[in-house]
Scaffold this motif. Structure first.
Motif, short mmCIF file in Angstrom:
data_model
loop_
_atom_site.label_atom_id
_atom_site.label_comp_id
_atom_site.label_asym_id
_atom_site.label_seq_id
_atom_site.Cartn_x
_atom_site.Cartn_y
_atom_site.Cartn_z
N ARG A 258 13.71 12.11 1.29
CA ARG A 258 13.46 13.53 1.00
C ARG A 258 11.96 13.83 0.99
O ARG A 258 11.18 13.15 0.31
N ALA A 259 11.59 14.87 1.72
CA ALA A 259 10.17 15.25 1.80
C ALA A 259 9.65 15.78 0.48
O ALA A 259 8.45 15.67 0.18
N ASP A 260 10.53 16.37 -0.34
CA ASP A 260 10.09 17.02 -1.57
C ASP A 260 10.31 16.17 -2.82
O ASP A 260 10.10 16.64 -3.93
N ASN A 263 10.50 9.12 -3.25
CA ASN A 263 11.46 8.24 -2.59
C ASN A 263 11.25 6.79 -3.00
O ASN A 263 10.16 6.24 -2.83
N THR A 331 7.55 5.86 7.84
CA THR A 331 7.72 7.32 7.66
C THR A 331 6.55 7.89 6.86
O THR A 331 6.24 9.09 6.97
N ALA A 333 6.73 8.29 3.76
CA ALA A 333 7.33 9.08 2.69
C ALA A 333 7.95 8.23 1.58
O ALA A 333 8.66 8.75 0.73
N GLU A 335 7.47 6.04 -1.68
CA GLU A 335 6.51 5.74 -2.75
C GLU A 335 6.58 4.27 -3.17
O GLU A 335 5.57 3.67 -3.50
N THR A 357 2.61 3.31 0.30
CA THR A 357 3.78 2.66 -0.29
C THR A 357 3.40 1.42 -1.09
O THR A 357 2.60 0.59 -0.63
N TYR A 396 3.29 9.24 -6.08
CA TYR A 396 3.67 10.38 -5.23
C TYR A 396 2.48 11.24 -4.77
O TYR A 396 2.41 11.62 -3.59
N ARG A 399 0.87 10.36 -1.40
CA ARG A 399 1.58 10.43 -0.13
C ARG A 399 0.73 11.15 0.91
O ARG A 399 0.21 12.24 0.66
N ALA A 403 3.24 12.55 6.63
CA ALA A 403 4.53 11.86 6.50
C ALA A 403 5.55 12.46 7.45
O ALA A 403 5.60 13.68 7.65
N ILE A 405 9.67 12.19 8.36
CA ILE A 405 11.01 11.69 8.08
C ILE A 405 11.93 12.09 9.23
O ILE A 405 12.11 13.28 9.49
#
Length: 665
Positions: A258-260, A263, A331, A333, A335, A357, A396, A399, A403, A405
C-alpha cells in the motif's frame, strides 16, 4: 545479461520490478543466475568434498565402453566410486532438508509446551478437537482432563520424538497398515528424528557407508522421519495453537503493498512471530503512531512459507514467493522486511541499502550481516512484535518519493486443510473422503496430483508451475499445492472457483458442485504432511486400493531448489507416490544410482523418482502414472455416473421424495 524479461519471469509484477532494478543498476538473483553457471560436475552430484584430500571430481564417462584405466580414473583419492559419491551427496541433501523442517518442528513444540504451561503470552489452544485427536495418536489420556493438561502431555510426548533412540515415531500409526509393514520389511522405519539426521551424516562421512543402495536406504529413513515426523508434528501443533485452516479469501502479488500505509513483510517459515505480528498490527496505539508518521495505517504482507502460514489462518495477503523477495524491496515501499529462517537471500541487505528498507533478523540461528537483529522469544512474543512494528513505523518518513508499487494482485482462496477437505465432502455429520473416491472411481476426476516446491532462478520464474498445473487440471486431475508452487498458481488465477473453466469437464462439474477451485492451497512446505494425511484418508475410505501406492496419484516439484524439496520428494516416493522433479537432477553423475531411484524404488516402495524439465512432458509422465493406477484398480470398465446439481435433482421423479432409486447422486 538476458534482456528479454519474459524469459526470466512469467509474472508481470516481477518483470516490472526487475526492469526497474536493471535501470538503476541494482544486482538481483536473476542477474547473478545469468552470470554464474552451475558447475557441470557438481550439478551431477559427482563431486566429493567429504574430506580434506578433495574435492574429487568423477565426471560421467565419455562412452559406455570404459577401459580399466578410465574406470580407475573415475574414483576419488580414497577409491570412492561415482555411485558412492552421488549417493552420499544425495543423502546429505535430504538429511539437511529433513533437519530444516524438523528443527522448525522443534521450535514449534517448545512454543506449544510454553503455551500449555501458560508461559507464552499471546498464544492459546485454539483447536481443542484436533488436540484430542493428536493425543490419541500419542497415547495420552483425555478423559476428564482440561485442554491445558492434555496439551502438556502431548507436548512432552512430541519432544521425545526428536531424541527417540528405539522403536518408531508415534505418528507412523497414521499411515496405512500395509505401508507400515512395507517400511519395516525394507528396514526404513524411522526411529528418532534427530537420530536419523545424525546417522545419515555419520554414514556419509569419509570411509563409512560405501554401498550406494545402503546409503539410499538411510536417505529414505531420514526423509520419512521428516514427512511422518518433523513436518507432520509442525503442522499438527501449529493447527492446535493457531487454529486449523478453513477456506479464506485473500490476495497475492506485489500489488498488495500500500502506497499510503507502513508496509511490513514477514518472510521465512516459522509462524509464531507472524501470528503475534498479525495481532499487534491491529493495536490502536501502533496504528495511531503510524498516522503520526504520516501513514494511514499498518499493512502486513507475507513472503515465502511464513506467508502461507498467516494466509491460511489469518487471510494476510501475500507479497510474493521466493524469487520475489528482492523485488519487493525494489518497490521502495517496504519499511521493514522481517525474517526468521530458511530461504532468505543474503543479497537482501545489499538491495535494502539502495533504499530505506530495514532488514530485521529475529532468530538466533539465522543472522545476516548488515541487518538489524531483534530476537524473538515465545515468552515475550507480543512485546517483540510491537518493538519490530515501531521500528518499521519510525522508518516510514524515510520512504523515497520514487516508490513504485506494481498494480498486479490476484484473488485466491486458501485454507484447504485435511480437515476442511473432509468437511467439504459431507458436512459436520457426514464428513468423509468417500465422495472424492467416488468421483475418482466414476472417472469425473481422473486422479490427484501434488505440485509443490520452490522457485529456481535457473528457469523462468513461475512458468513451469503454471504450465504443469494447467495441463493437469485440463485432464481432470485435482491439484493440491503447498509452498511457493501454490503462490505461482494463485498469481495465475488458478485458486478461485472461476478457474474451474480451465478444467476438464469432469473436474469442472465437481468444482462447480462444491464451489471450489480446481487447484487447492494446503499451506506451507511443512504442510505437505496434509497431503500425506489426505492420501491416507483416501485409502481408508475404500475403493482405491489398500495402500497409498495404489492411488491414481502423482507428485511434482517443477522448480525445486531447496534441500527441503528433496526431502519432501523422497518421503513421497517412500510413501508410494510417483514423484517428478524439474530443472536438474542431483544424481546424474551415476547411472546406477539414478536407475535405482527411478526404477529400483518402484520395486521397493511402490513409488519412485523421475526427472523431466519440460512441463508438458512432466504432465504426460504424471498422467500416464495416474492412468496406469486406474487400470490396475479396474476403473473405467463401466459407464460413468452422472453428477446431479440441485436443478437436476428437482427434475427427478419417482419414489424416495423425487429421487429414483437407480440414480447415484
Amino acid at each position: 545479461m538476458n534482456d528479454d524479461i519474459n524469459e526470466v519471469t512469467a509474472d508481470s509484477a516481477s518483470g516490472e520490478m526487475l526492469a526497474r532494478a536493471r535501470t538503476a543498476g541494482i544486482d538481483t538473483i536473476f542477474d547473478r543466475a545469468e552470470r554464474m553457471k552451475p558447475c557441470p560436475i557438481g550439478v551431477e552430484g559427482s563431486c566429493c568434498r567429504m574430506c580434506g584430500m578433495g574435492p574429487c571430481r568423477v565426471p560421467l564417462p565419455k562412452s559406455a565402453l570404459e577401459t580399466t584405466e578410465e574406470k580407475g580414473q573415475r574414483r576419488g583419492l580414497c577409491g570412492a566410486t561415482a555411485e558412492t559419491i552421488t549417493a552420499r551427496n544425495f543423502a546429505r541433501m535430504i538429511a539437511a532438508g529433513s533437519a530444516a523442517h524438523s528443527d522448525h518442528a522443534r521450535k514449534v513444540t517448545e512454543a506449544f509446551l510454553l503455551t500449555a504451561e501458560g508461559k507464552a503470552a499471546g498464544f492459546t489452544i485454539k483447536d481443542e478437537t484436533k488436540l484430542r485427536t493428536l493425543a490419541l495418536d500419542f497415547g495420552v489420556e483425555t478423559s476428564n482432563r482440561s485442554a491445558t493438561e492434555i496439551a502438556q502431555d502431548v507436548g512432552q510426548k512430541a519432544l521425545i520424538e526428536f531424541g527417540r533412540q528405539k522403536g518408531e515415531l508415534s505418528l507412523l500409526v497414521r499411515a496405512p497398515q500395509k505401508r507400515r509393514e512395507l517400511w519395516c520389511t525394507q528396514g526404513v522405519t524411522p526411529r528418532g528424528i534427530d537420530r536419523e539426521v545424525v546417522e545419515t551424516l555419520h554414514r556419509t562421512h569419509m570411509g563409512v557407508d560405501q554401498d550406494y543402495e545402503s546409503l539410499l536406504r538411510q536417505a529414505m529413513r531420514v526423509a520419512l522421519a521428516d514427512g511422518w515426523g518433523g513436518s507432520m508434528l509442525a503442522t499438527e501443533l501449529q493447527d492446535v495453537m493457531f487454529g486449523t485452516p478453513a477456506p479464506i479469501l485473500s490476495e497475492i502479488n506485489l500489488g498488495v503493498l500500500r502506497a499510503d500505509m507502513v508496509n511490513v513483510i514477514i518472510h521465512g517459515h516459522e509462524p509464531q512471530l507472524a501470528e503475534v505480528m498479525a495481532t499487534a498490527a491491529q493495536d490502536p496505539t501502533l496504528i495511531a503512531y503510524a498516522k503520526e508518521q504520516g501513514a494511514s495505517g499498518l499493512n502486513l504482507a507475507g513472503m515465502c512459507c511464513t506467508a502461507n502460514e498467516i494466509l491460511m489462518r489469518r487471510g494476510v495477503p501475500i507479497a510474493g514467493n521466493f524469487l520475489q523477495q528482492e523485488l519487493a524491496v525494489i518497490t521502495g515501499a517496504v519499511e521493514a522486511m522481517v525474517v526468521d529462517v530458511q530461504c532468505i537471500m543474503q543479497g537482501l541487505t545489499d538491495i535494502a541499502g539502495c533504499f530505506h528498507t530495514k532488514v530485521i533478523t529475529t532468530d538466533p540461528r539465522a543472522r545476516i550481516q548488515g541487518a538489524i537483529h531483534i530476537e524473538y522469544d515465545d515468552t515475550r512474543a507480543l512485546e517483540v512484535a510491537q518493538e519490530i512494528l515501531r521500528v518499521a513505523i519510525g522508518n516510514y518518513p524515510n520512504r523515497p518519493a520514487g516508490a513504485l508499487i506494481p498494480p498486479e494482485k490476484t484473488a485466491l482462496i486458501a485454507g484447504f486443510s485435511h480437515e476442511t477437505l473432509n468437511y467439504l465432502q459431507g458436512g459436520m455429520f457426514r464428513a468423509s473422503y468417500q465422495p472424492l473416491n467416488e468421483n475418482i472411481i466414476s472417472g469425473r476426476i481422473r486422479g490427484v496430483a501434488g505440485v509443490v516446491g520452490c522457485n529456481n532462478a535457473r528457469v523462468t520464474h513461475d512458468s513451469i508451475h503454471v504450465q504443469l498445473v494447467k495441463e493437469l487440471i485440463g485432464h481432470d486431475v485435482l491439484v493440491l499445492q503447498t509452498g511457493c508452487a501454490a503462490m505461482a498458481s494463485a498469481k495465475a488465477g488458478l485458486m478461485v472457483p472461476e478457474a474451474a473453466a480451465l478444467a476438464g469437464p469432469g473436474l469442472r462439474s465437481v468444482c462447480e458442485a462444491l464451489g471450489i477451485p480446481p487447484v487447492l492451497h494446503l499451506g506451507s512446505c511443512v504442510d505437505n504432511a496434509r497431503i500425506l494425511m489426505a492420501a491416507t484418508a483416501m485409502v481408508k475410505s475404500g475403493g482405491l486400493g489398500s495402500d497409498i501406492s495404489d492411488l491414481p496419484a502423482a507428485g511434482a516439484a517443477p522448480e525445486w531448489m531447496s534441500e527441503k524439496a528433496l526431502a519432501i520428494g523422497q518421503y513421497f516416493a517412500g510413501s508410494g507416490i510417483f514423484t517428478v522433479f524439474g530443472v536438474s537432477w542431483p544424481t546424474t553423475g551415476s547411472r546406477l544410482v539414478t536407475e535405482h531411484l527411478f526404477k529400483g524404488y518402484e520395486k521397493l516402495y511402490g513409488g519412485s523418482w523421475a526427472f523431466e524439465s519440460n512441463p508438458v512432458k512432466m504432465a504426460e509422465l504424471m498422467l500416464a502414472r495416474i492412468e496406469a493406477k486406474r487400470q490396475a484398480l479396474g476403473l473405467d470398465q463401466g459407464s460413468g455416473r452422472v453428477l446431479y446439481d440441485m436443478d437436476m435433482r428437482r427434475g427427478l421423479d419417482g419414489c424416495c421424495g423425487g429421487r429414483r432409486k437407480d440414480m447415484h447422486v
